[in-house]
Design an enzyme around this catalytic site. Structure first.
Site, PDB file in Angstrom:
ATOM      1  N   TRP A  18       0.833  -1.207   0.000  1.00 23.48           N
ATOM      2  CA  TRP A  18       0.000   0.000   0.000  1.00 23.48           C
ATOM      3  C   TRP A  18       0.860   1.247   0.000  1.00 23.48           C
ATOM      4  O   TRP A  18       0.508   2.256  -0.620  1.00 23.48           O
ATOM      5  CB  TRP A  18      -0.978  -0.029   1.167  1.00 23.48           C
ATOM      6  CG  TRP A  18      -1.970  -1.141   1.001  1.00 23.48           C
ATOM      7  CD1 TRP A  18      -2.085  -2.276   1.754  1.00 23.48           C
ATOM      8  CD2 TRP A  18      -2.960  -1.262  -0.032  1.00 23.48           C
ATOM      9  NE1 TRP A  18      -3.076  -3.080   1.254  1.00 23.48           N
ATOM     10  CE2 TRP A  18      -3.632  -2.489   0.163  1.00 23.48           C
ATOM     11  CE3 TRP A  18      -3.322  -0.446  -1.099  1.00 23.48           C
ATOM     12  CZ2 TRP A  18      -4.660  -2.911  -0.674  1.00 23.48           C
ATOM     13  CZ3 TRP A  18      -4.344  -0.869  -1.939  1.00 23.48           C
ATOM     14  CH2 TRP A  18      -5.013  -2.089  -1.726  1.00 23.48           C
ATOM     15  N   ASP A  44      -2.063   6.614   6.146  1.00 28.02           N
ATOM     16  CA  ASP A  44      -3.141   5.735   5.686  1.00 28.02           C
ATOM     17  C   ASP A  44      -3.400   4.725   6.799  1.00 28.02           C
ATOM     18  O   ASP A  44      -2.709   3.724   6.928  1.00 28.02           O
ATOM     19  CB  ASP A  44      -2.719   5.040   4.394  1.00 28.02           C
ATOM     20  CG  ASP A  44      -3.733   3.996   3.925  1.00 28.02           C
ATOM     21  OD1 ASP A  44      -4.796   3.855   4.569  1.00 28.02           O
ATOM     22  OD2 ASP A  44      -3.448   3.319   2.922  1.00 28.02           O
ATOM     23  N   LYS A  54     -12.697  -2.091   7.122  1.00 30.58           N
ATOM     24  CA  LYS A  54     -11.940  -2.953   8.029  1.00 30.58           C
ATOM     25  C   LYS A  54     -12.434  -2.783   9.465  1.00 30.58           C
ATOM     26  O   LYS A  54     -12.953  -3.712  10.061  1.00 30.58           O
ATOM     27  CB  LYS A  54     -10.451  -2.662   7.900  1.00 30.58           C
ATOM     28  CG  LYS A  54      -9.953  -2.844   6.450  1.00 30.58           C
ATOM     29  CD  LYS A  54      -8.502  -2.481   6.288  1.00 30.58           C
ATOM     30  CE  LYS A  54      -8.096  -2.468   4.822  1.00 30.58           C
ATOM     31  NZ  LYS A  54      -8.185  -3.774   4.164  1.00 30.58           N
TER      32      LYS A  54
END
Length: 359
Positions: free
Chosen positions: A102, A171, A195
């Protein structure tokens, strides 16, 4: 109905009490005669849902009025573009730390909009560690420093906050709400909802107000944080049902005792699972111990020829979505807030049994 245990990295498990409440309110929300999904986002009902969700989140995370809370769309991946478009400027440079897939995607996207300095990377170590702060090569006068506090795929997590001069942009998609954080340490926190916040379709951005109003002239309106803040996250039609469910999740977290209580549970779950892996010659985890994620636990089998059998038997036992990401293979158990301790205990028992039969 028997529910299975869901270890998916996202869209992830949702708390059963939240699902039950949403079920009960599905057809007739608070006596309105229709679902919250069917109401105008300009209605007093939906505006009230959004306001209550923001208030609950601010209380949970300790978000002061110095920060705007934005409920947006497009996932964290859209923010890979929004961050540089809002903060970098024409001649600026941004520092990034690369600790996994990511991070790499965020870096690649930012490079489309300006100068990026990769201050540190653990790619040579196969993303099994976090580069020590003293090894970072920072830019002078960077517009911001971006890092990913928890890498969902590799299972690496920061348990410290970097000390740098530039605003920190993070993030937090896979670690937000799993434990307390000091929001004042950060310039921008962003996260996909799927999530620990709620269902896919909602994106959270918490941005310090002094960082608003810096967007590049070519920044699209839908990515401009100032425009979102000026319109209370309703510049366009927001994902109203996802926002409603997120609000229910925030209420559930408060009922559980808040983020400090969740951290105790999450640490206990992770410690159990890592102990089961470390105490066995049959299983292994590739991440250095100080950087092991509390949320995403990758592991491999001593004989990868057994991977398909492990996954098939796990599915049959009601232990779902344990396949590791295609880029790393093996297994991965994502044990977010809504994955109960009973799920982890059941997984460990299955792992022990599988080892006894196949080790």
């Amino acid at each position: 109905m028997t529910r299975c245990y869901n270890f998916c990295a996202g869209p992830a498990a949702l708390p059963v009490p939240v699902l039950e409440r949403a079920r009960d309110e599905m057809l007739n929300w608070h006596g309105a005669g229709l679902s919250i999904m069917e109401m105008s986002h300009r209605s007093t009902e939906v505006m009230g849902v959004a306001a209550r969700a923001e208030s609950a989140l601010r209380e949970l995370m300790g978000v002061s009025d110095d920060y705007a809370v934005l409920f947006l769309q497009g996932g964290a991946s859209t923010q890979f573009s929004a961050v540089p478009l809002n903060l970098l400027g024409e001649d600026g440079v941004a520092d990034y730390v690369n600790t996994g897939q990511w991070s790499k995607k965020a870096i690649a996207e930012a490079k489309r909009f300006g100068a990026v300095n990769v201050a540190a990377s653990s790619e040579d170590a196969k993303f099994s560690t976090i580069p020590p702060r003293e090894d970072w090569k920072l830019s002078d006068n960077a517009a911001y420093l971006h890092y990913t506090p928890n890498e969902t795929i590799g299972g690496v997590e920061y348990f410290w906050v970097p000390e740098v001069d530039a605003p920190l942009v993070v993030d937090m998609s896979s670690t937000i709400l799993s434990r307390p954080v000091n929001v004042a340490d950060y310039g921008v926190i962003y996260a996909g909802a799927q999530k620990n916040i709620g269902p896919a379709g909602l994106t959270l951005v918490i941005v310090r107000r002094d960082l608003l109003g810096k967007a590049d002239a070519k920044c699209p309106a839908m990515l401009n944080w100032q425009k979102a803040a000026d319109n209370d996250s309703m510049y366009n039609t927001p994902p109203t049902f996802a926002l409603y469910l997120a609000g229910l999740v925030f209420d559930w977290l408060q009922e559980c005792g808040g983020l400090a209580a969740m951290e105790v549970i999450n640490r206990r779950k992770a410690q159990k699972l890592y102990a089961a892996i470390d105490d066995s010659p049959f299983y292994a985890n590739p991440v250095e111990i100080p950087s092991r994620s509390l949320m995403n636990v990758p592991f491999t089998l001593a004989n990868d020829a057994l991977d398909k059998q492990f996954l098939a038997e796990a599915d049959a036992a009601g232990l779902l979505n344990l396949k590791g990401h295609r880029s790393v293979g093996g297994m991965r158990a994502s044990i977010y807030n809504a994955v109960g301790e009973d799920a982890v205990d059941t997984l460990i028992a299955f792992m022990n049994d599988f080892e006894q039969r196949n080790g």
